[in-house]
Design a protein around this motif. Structure first.
Motif, mmCIF file in Angstrom:
data_model
loop_
_atom_site.group_PDB
_atom_site.id
_atom_site.type_symbol
_atom_site.label_atom_id
_atom_site.label_comp_id
_atom_site.label_asym_id
_atom_site.label_seq_id
_atom_site.Cartn_x
_atom_site.Cartn_y
_atom_site.Cartn_z
ATOM 1 N N GLU A 63 50.442 41.300 209.679
ATOM 2 C CA GLU A 63 51.792 41.153 209.142
ATOM 3 C C GLU A 63 51.809 40.033 208.105
ATOM 4 O O GLU A 63 51.294 38.955 208.349
ATOM 5 C CB GLU A 63 52.792 40.808 210.249
ATOM 6 C CG GLU A 63 52.890 41.831 211.353
ATOM 7 C CD GLU A 63 51.960 41.530 212.520
ATOM 8 O OE1 GLU A 63 51.250 40.508 212.486
ATOM 9 O OE2 GLU A 63 51.921 42.342 213.442
ATOM 10 N N SER A 64 52.400 40.288 206.958
ATOM 11 C CA SER A 64 52.425 39.272 205.901
ATOM 12 C C SER A 64 53.411 38.145 206.199
ATOM 13 O O SER A 64 53.302 37.063 205.649
ATOM 14 C CB SER A 64 52.765 39.914 204.554
ATOM 15 O OG SER A 64 54.043 40.506 204.617
ATOM 16 N N ASN A 65 54.361 38.395 207.077
ATOM 17 C CA ASN A 65 55.361 37.366 207.392
ATOM 18 C C ASN A 65 55.281 36.951 208.857
ATOM 19 O O ASN A 65 56.283 36.784 209.519
ATOM 20 C CB ASN A 65 56.762 37.880 207.057
ATOM 21 C CG ASN A 65 57.119 39.124 207.841
ATOM 22 O OD1 ASN A 65 56.266 39.766 208.448
ATOM 23 N ND2 ASN A 65 58.388 39.478 207.832
ATOM 24 N N ASN A 66 54.081 36.790 209.359
ATOM 25 C CA ASN A 66 53.887 36.423 210.757
ATOM 26 C C ASN A 66 54.523 35.062 211.049
ATOM 27 O O ASN A 66 54.259 34.095 210.348
ATOM 28 C CB ASN A 66 52.391 36.382 211.063
ATOM 29 C CG ASN A 66 52.130 36.235 212.526
ATOM 30 O OD1 ASN A 66 52.563 37.067 213.310
ATOM 31 N ND2 ASN A 66 51.452 35.187 212.905
ATOM 32 N N PRO A 67 55.359 34.968 212.081
ATOM 33 C CA PRO A 67 56.012 33.691 212.360
ATOM 34 C C PRO A 67 55.103 32.691 213.075
ATOM 35 O O PRO A 67 54.299 33.069 213.911
ATOM 36 C CB PRO A 67 57.167 34.103 213.277
ATOM 37 C CG PRO A 67 56.683 35.326 213.973
ATOM 38 C CD PRO A 67 55.784 36.030 212.984
ATOM 39 N N THR A 68 55.193 31.458 212.706
ATOM 40 C CA THR A 68 54.640 30.310 213.416
ATOM 41 C C THR A 68 53.158 30.042 213.216
ATOM 42 O O THR A 68 52.743 28.903 213.160
ATOM 43 C CB THR A 68 54.961 30.383 214.923
ATOM 44 O OG1 THR A 68 56.355 30.590 215.091
ATOM 45 C CG2 THR A 68 54.553 29.137 215.655
ATOM 46 N N PHE A 69 52.294 31.046 213.070
ATOM 47 C CA PHE A 69 50.860 30.786 212.959
ATOM 48 C C PHE A 69 50.196 31.742 211.974
ATOM 49 O O PHE A 69 50.673 32.836 211.730
ATOM 50 C CB PHE A 69 50.173 30.871 214.329
ATOM 51 C CG PHE A 69 50.190 32.256 214.932
ATOM 52 C CD1 PHE A 69 49.100 33.094 214.788
ATOM 53 C CD2 PHE A 69 51.287 32.710 215.635
ATOM 54 C CE1 PHE A 69 49.104 34.373 215.337
ATOM 55 C CE2 PHE A 69 51.307 33.988 216.187
ATOM 56 C CZ PHE A 69 50.217 34.818 216.036
ATOM 57 N N ASP A 70 49.050 31.299 211.412
ATOM 58 C CA ASP A 70 48.276 32.118 210.469
ATOM 59 C C ASP A 70 47.158 32.887 211.149
ATOM 60 O O ASP A 70 46.743 33.936 210.688
ATOM 61 C CB ASP A 70 47.655 31.243 209.377
ATOM 62 C CG ASP A 70 48.685 30.594 208.481
ATOM 63 O OD1 ASP A 70 49.741 31.208 208.235
ATOM 64 O OD2 ASP A 70 48.440 29.462 208.031
ATOM 65 N N GLN A 76 48.114 26.911 211.650
ATOM 66 C CA GLN A 76 49.153 27.174 210.657
ATOM 67 C C GLN A 76 48.902 26.241 209.481
ATOM 68 O O GLN A 76 48.945 25.027 209.630
ATOM 69 C CB GLN A 76 50.543 26.922 211.235
ATOM 70 C CG GLN A 76 51.674 27.006 210.222
ATOM 71 C CD GLN A 76 51.813 28.392 209.625
ATOM 72 O OE1 GLN A 76 51.885 29.376 210.339
ATOM 73 N NE2 GLN A 76 51.843 28.470 208.308
ATOM 74 N N THR A 77 48.626 26.806 208.326
ATOM 75 C CA THR A 77 48.437 26.021 207.111
ATOM 76 C C THR A 77 49.787 25.843 206.444
ATOM 77 O O THR A 77 50.539 26.809 206.282
ATOM 78 C CB THR A 77 47.478 26.736 206.140
ATOM 79 O OG1 THR A 77 46.250 26.987 206.821
ATOM 80 C CG2 THR A 77 47.219 25.907 204.910
ATOM 81 N N THR A 78 50.107 24.615 206.073
ATOM 82 C CA THR A 78 51.367 24.376 205.390
ATOM 83 C C THR A 78 51.192 23.289 204.337
ATOM 84 O O THR A 78 50.516 22.299 204.574
ATOM 85 C CB THR A 78 52.504 24.010 206.375
ATOM 86 O OG1 THR A 78 53.709 23.837 205.646
ATOM 87 C CG2 THR A 78 52.194 22.769 207.166
ATOM 88 N N LEU A 79 51.774 23.521 203.185
ATOM 89 C CA LEU A 79 51.729 22.532 202.113
ATOM 90 C C LEU A 79 52.959 21.633 202.138
ATOM 91 O O LEU A 79 52.986 20.603 201.492
ATOM 92 C CB LEU A 79 51.608 23.226 200.747
ATOM 93 C CG LEU A 79 50.344 24.069 200.552
ATOM 94 C CD1 LEU A 79 50.391 24.787 199.212
ATOM 95 C CD2 LEU A 79 49.099 23.221 200.668
ATOM 96 N N GLY A 80 53.964 22.031 202.890
ATOM 97 C CA GLY A 80 55.196 21.259 202.971
ATOM 98 C C GLY A 80 55.098 20.142 203.995
ATOM 99 O O GLY A 80 54.117 20.024 204.734
ATOM 100 N N SER A 81 56.142 19.335 204.076
ATOM 101 C CA SER A 81 56.162 18.236 205.034
ATOM 102 C C SER A 81 56.887 18.625 206.327
ATOM 103 O O SER A 81 56.990 17.839 207.242
ATOM 104 C CB SER A 81 56.826 17.007 204.419
ATOM 105 O OG SER A 81 58.156 17.317 204.061
ATOM 106 N N LYS A 82 57.363 19.873 206.405
ATOM 107 C CA LYS A 82 58.094 20.342 207.575
ATOM 108 C C LYS A 82 57.781 21.813 207.807
ATOM 109 O O LYS A 82 57.617 22.573 206.856
ATOM 110 C CB LYS A 82 59.589 20.154 207.356
ATOM 111 C CG LYS A 82 60.433 20.391 208.554
ATOM 112 C CD LYS A 82 61.869 20.004 208.247
ATOM 113 C CE LYS A 82 62.702 20.001 209.494
ATOM 114 N NZ LYS A 82 64.045 19.496 209.240
#
Length: 137
Positions: A29-36, A52-58
């Protein structure tokens, strides 16, 4: 290590393959919630390690994503959700629902991202990773 893409969580072999410590599971799923993605550790507790990879601070955790991780793991096995974050991002995440607090442990791991498709991969025997406990809002 193999990467296993599942078209459906109801796929007959998905549960078996995602419990193999040689596979890294990436939901289709391209929009999987919470984890990659996630994998099972080789420890006696069969810990599930989710990333979960995130570039944001939240980042927000969705109950649906936490539920999927619980269903993907062994019964009552601990789950570590590791947020891969940009160094110095002062990352925060809202507290998870109470029913998930006992089974999950939450961490951040700072990583340098060179581009959206290039990760600083190293052989496991040479990689040093520092995990820090997540600070909840």
């Amino acid at each position: 290590m193999s990467i296993f893409l599942s078209r459906s969580s109801k796929h007959s072999t998905a549960k078996h393959m995602t419990r193999d410590t040689k596979n890294y599971y990436v939901p289709a799923e391209s929009n999987n919630p919470t984890f990659d993605g996630f994998l099972h550790g080789c420890d006696s507790a069969n810990t599930l390690h989710a990333f979960q990879t995130t570039l944001g601070s939240k980042h927000y955790m969705k109950t649906e994503g936490l539920r999927k991780l619980v269903k993907s793991g062994y019964p009552n096995a601990p789950i570590q959700l590791i947020f891969l974050v940009v160094p110095g991002s002062n990352f925060t995440v809202p507290r998870p629902p109470k029913e998930y607090e006992s089974q999950f442990r939450f961490f951040t791991c700072e990583m340098e991202f060179r581009s959206s498709f290039e990760f600083p991969l190293q052989p496991v025997d040479k990689m040093e990773v520092e995990l820090e406990s997540v600070e909840f809002e």
